[in-house]
Design a protein around this motif. Structure first.
Motif, PDB file in Angstrom:
ATOM      1  N   LYS A 294       0.831  -1.200   0.000  1.00 54.86           N
ATOM      2  CA  LYS A 294       0.000   0.000   0.000  1.00 54.86           C
ATOM      3  C   LYS A 294       0.869   1.255   0.000  1.00 54.86           C
ATOM      4  O   LYS A 294       0.620   2.218  -0.767  1.00 54.86           O
ATOM      5  CB  LYS A 294      -0.914  -0.023   1.221  1.00 54.86           C
ATOM      6  N   GLN A 295       1.899   1.261   0.848  1.00 53.74           N
ATOM      7  CA  GLN A 295       2.801   2.413   0.882  1.00 53.74           C
ATOM      8  C   GLN A 295       3.522   2.585  -0.459  1.00 53.74           C
ATOM      9  O   GLN A 295       3.753   3.713  -0.927  1.00 53.74           O
ATOM     10  CB  GLN A 295       3.833   2.234   2.009  1.00 53.74           C
ATOM     11  N   GLY A 296       3.885   1.462  -1.077  1.00 55.18           N
ATOM     12  CA  GLY A 296       4.545   1.539  -2.376  1.00 55.18           C
ATOM     13  C   GLY A 296       3.636   2.131  -3.434  1.00 55.18           C
ATOM     14  O   GLY A 296       4.075   2.980  -4.240  1.00 55.18           O
ATOM     15  N   ASN A 297       2.345   1.705  -3.428  1.00 54.61           N
ATOM     16  CA  ASN A 297       1.390   2.222  -4.413  1.00 54.61           C
ATOM     17  C   ASN A 297       1.136   3.714  -4.187  1.00 54.61           C
ATOM     18  O   ASN A 297       0.992   4.491  -5.141  1.00 54.61           O
ATOM     19  CB  ASN A 297       0.075   1.443  -4.341  1.00 54.61           C
ATOM     20  N   GLU A 298       1.050   4.094  -2.898  1.00 56.78           N
ATOM     21  CA  GLU A 298       0.849   5.512  -2.608  1.00 56.78           C
ATOM     22  C   GLU A 298       2.050   6.332  -3.082  1.00 56.78           C
ATOM     23  O   GLU A 298       1.907   7.454  -3.607  1.00 56.78           O
ATOM     24  CB  GLU A 298       0.629   5.695  -1.103  1.00 56.78           C
ATOM     25  N   ALA A 299       3.250   5.794  -2.863  1.00 57.19           N
ATOM     26  CA  ALA A 299       4.459   6.497  -3.319  1.00 57.19           C
ATOM     27  C   ALA A 299       4.488   6.584  -4.842  1.00 57.19           C
ATOM     28  O   ALA A 299       4.921   7.616  -5.411  1.00 57.19           O
ATOM     29  CB  ALA A 299       5.705   5.756  -2.807  1.00 57.19           C
ATOM     30  N   SER A 302       2.267   9.363  -5.930  1.00 58.13           N
ATOM     31  CA  SER A 302       2.857  10.684  -5.688  1.00 58.13           C
ATOM     32  C   SER A 302       4.178  10.838  -6.426  1.00 58.13           C
ATOM     33  O   SER A 302       4.920  11.796  -6.181  1.00 58.13           O
ATOM     34  CB  SER A 302       3.050  10.907  -4.187  1.00 58.13           C
ATOM     35  N   GLN A 303       4.501   9.889  -7.298  1.00 54.48           N
ATOM     36  CA  GLN A 303       5.696   9.895  -8.145  1.00 54.48           C
ATOM     37  C   GLN A 303       6.996   9.834  -7.336  1.00 54.48           C
ATOM     38  O   GLN A 303       8.054  10.230  -7.814  1.00 54.48           O
ATOM     39  CB  GLN A 303       5.692  11.105  -9.082  1.00 54.48           C
ATOM     40  N   ASN A 304       6.867   9.320  -6.097  1.00 53.38           N
ATOM     41  CA  ASN A 304       8.075   9.110  -5.282  1.00 53.38           C
ATOM     42  C   ASN A 304       8.539   7.687  -5.557  1.00 53.38           C
ATOM     43  O   ASN A 304       8.344   6.772  -4.753  1.00 53.38           O
ATOM     44  CB  ASN A 304       7.768   9.314  -3.799  1.00 53.38           C
ATOM     45  N   ALA A 332       8.498   0.395 -10.567  1.00 54.17           N
ATOM     46  CA  ALA A 332       9.050   1.545  -9.831  1.00 54.17           C
ATOM     47  C   ALA A 332      10.415   1.915 -10.378  1.00 54.17           C
ATOM     48  O   ALA A 332      10.750   3.118 -10.506  1.00 54.17           O
ATOM     49  CB  ALA A 332       9.133   1.204  -8.345  1.00 54.17           C
ATOM     50  N   GLN A 333      11.225   0.906 -10.681  1.00 60.81           N
ATOM     51  CA  GLN A 333      12.556   1.171 -11.232  1.00 60.81           C
ATOM     52  C   GLN A 333      12.444   1.870 -12.589  1.00 60.81           C
ATOM     53  O   GLN A 333      13.179   2.841 -12.871  1.00 60.81           O
ATOM     54  CB  GLN A 333      13.324  -0.144 -11.360  1.00 60.81           C
ATOM     55  N   GLN A 334      11.540   1.374 -13.403  1.00 60.49           N
ATOM     56  CA  GLN A 334      11.354   1.984 -14.728  1.00 60.49           C
ATOM     57  C   GLN A 334      10.857   3.432 -14.605  1.00 60.49           C
ATOM     58  O   GLN A 334      11.333   4.345 -15.291  1.00 60.49           O
ATOM     59  CB  GLN A 334      10.381   1.157 -15.559  1.00 60.49           C
ATOM     60  N   ALA A 335       9.892   3.615 -13.719  1.00 61.76           N
ATOM     61  CA  ALA A 335       9.344   4.970 -13.538  1.00 61.76           C
ATOM     62  C   ALA A 335      10.415   5.909 -12.999  1.00 61.76           C
ATOM     63  O   ALA A 335      10.504   7.088 -13.406  1.00 61.76           O
ATOM     64  CB  ALA A 335       8.143   4.918 -12.598  1.00 61.76           C
ATOM     65  N   PHE A 336      11.207   5.359 -12.055  1.00 60.57           N
ATOM     66  CA  PHE A 336      12.268   6.192 -11.483  1.00 60.57           C
ATOM     67  C   PHE A 336      13.313   6.549 -12.544  1.00 60.57           C
ATOM     68  O   PHE A 336      13.785   7.692 -12.627  1.00 60.57           O
ATOM     69  CB  PHE A 336      12.928   5.447 -10.311  1.00 60.57           C
TER      70      PHE A 336
END
Length: 374
Positions: A294-299, A302-304, A332-336
């Protein structure tokens, strides 16, 4: 049980028959019976003449024993039956020659069952001594001896009664103990031993009946027990532990002394407890996993993406084989990476713009308006 001191003589049945000297003898007729007055057809009489046994005569179906005694001799008649206390009566047949004729003496003799350990030494002596009395012209009892022996027999009968009461109580108590312990066959054996002492005891007979009913119930329970155990084992194979536990508990009620149902129930309880602990542990892990996801999805929202990757990696550490967490880490890695690339591009564009503005400003200051415009 009351014993009767039974040695009944029949003086009125004494009679004489003048058949000549060659037919002169004493006919002795003894009717042997038990303490209830029933004839003992398997009794016997041993005849001793002057101390030596000369004859053994068995009773007939009516318990009757007949013996012919010669005159001018000393006889001992010992009446016995297996398992019973023997009795003895002595005859002294000295008769004057002129009084010798055919005579007859009848009496009844009662035998009682023996009891090992009881003092019955009185029965080693003659119950009566019969001898001829010229004044009466017949054979009569020695009254003083008879009365003395009656007192001794009474004491012996009391000893017998106490011995039997004690043996009966002992066997009855042993039977009760075995019955209470569920050893029904052993209980019946002890009760039957008690009935050998007192055959008509109603309480003991009822206990035997109860024991036999318990045996029948036990046999039925054994059959049902086997069927229930088989059902329980089948449920174990199907991994239906609660149903198996229920069947084993039923089997335990049917045969409480059998250890198998209790052992199986203990094993099932241990397995269920382990399963419950594992389920609780898994529930906690799921909660922790879902929290990180859940925290990962929220991040991500928020593009964190760096924080999102950290949360997804923590979730994946809890469930290494969970493909979804691995997929989210990759996203997340790709987005980052894209975010960083876009940031770098934006910085490059901004730098180029600032450089162009600076060059234009410098050209304006130099009056080179054409270059500044470019």
């Amino acid at each position: 049980m009351r014993y009767s001191i039974r040695l009944i003589l029949f003086p009125l049945l004494l009679f004489a028959i003048s058949l000549g000297a060659q037919d002169a003898y004493l006919e002795v007729v003894c009717y042997v019976e038990n303490s209830q007055g029933e004839p003992l057809k398997t009794a016997k009489a041993d005849l001793f003449e002057n101390g030596s046994k000369v004859k053994t005569v068995s009773a007939d179906l009516k318990g009757k024993i007949s013996l012919n005694l010669d005159f001018d001799k000393t006889y001992k008649i010992v009446v016995s039956k297996d398992g019973m206390i023997q009795k003895r009566i002595d005859f002294k047949t000295e008769v004057a020659p002129e009084d010798q004729r055919r005579l007859k003496k009848e009496f009844a003799m009662s035998l009682v069952e023996n009891c090992e350990g009881a003092n019955v030494s009185a029965f080693n002596e003659p119950a009566d001594v019969i001898q001829y009395d010229a004044g009466f012209g017949n054979f009569i009892s020695d009254n003083s001896h008879f009365e003395r022996m009656q007192a001794r027999f009474a004491e012996a009968y009391r000893n017998l009664e106490k011995c039997k009461q004690d043996k009966f109580a002992e066997k009855k108590a042993q039977g009760d103990q075995q019955l209470n312990q569920g050893n029904y066959e052993e209980a019946i054996a002890f009760y039957e031993e008690a009935l050998k002492v007192f055959p008509n005891d109603g309480s003991t007979k009822r206990q035997i009946s109860n024991a036999r009913k318990s045996i029948e119930k036990q046999q039925a329970n054994t059959q049902r027990y086997s069927a229930v155990i088989e059902e329980a084992e089948q449920f174990l194979v199907q991994n239906n532990l609660n149903a198996a536990k229920q069947r084993f508990a039923e089997a335990q009620k049917l045969m409480p002394n059998e250890s198998l149902p209790g052992d199986k129930i203990a094993e099932i309880n241990a397995t269920l407890a382990a399963q419950a602990a594992e389920a609780e542990k898994q529930q906690a892990l799921n909660a922790e996993y879902n929290g990180y996801m859940k925290q990962g999805n929220e991040a991500m929202a928020s593009q964190n993406y760096a924080l999102a990757q950290q949360m997804f990696e923590k979730a994946s550490a809890i469930k290494p084989n969970e493909a979804f967490a691995t997929q989210k880490i990759a996203e997340a890695q790709q987005a980052f990476a894209k975010q960083q690339a876009d940031k770098a591009e934006q910085e490059r564009v901004n730098n180029a713009y600032q450089q162009a503005i600076a060059a234009a400003n410098a050209a304006m200051q130099q009056g080179d308006y054409q270059k500044a415009e470019e």
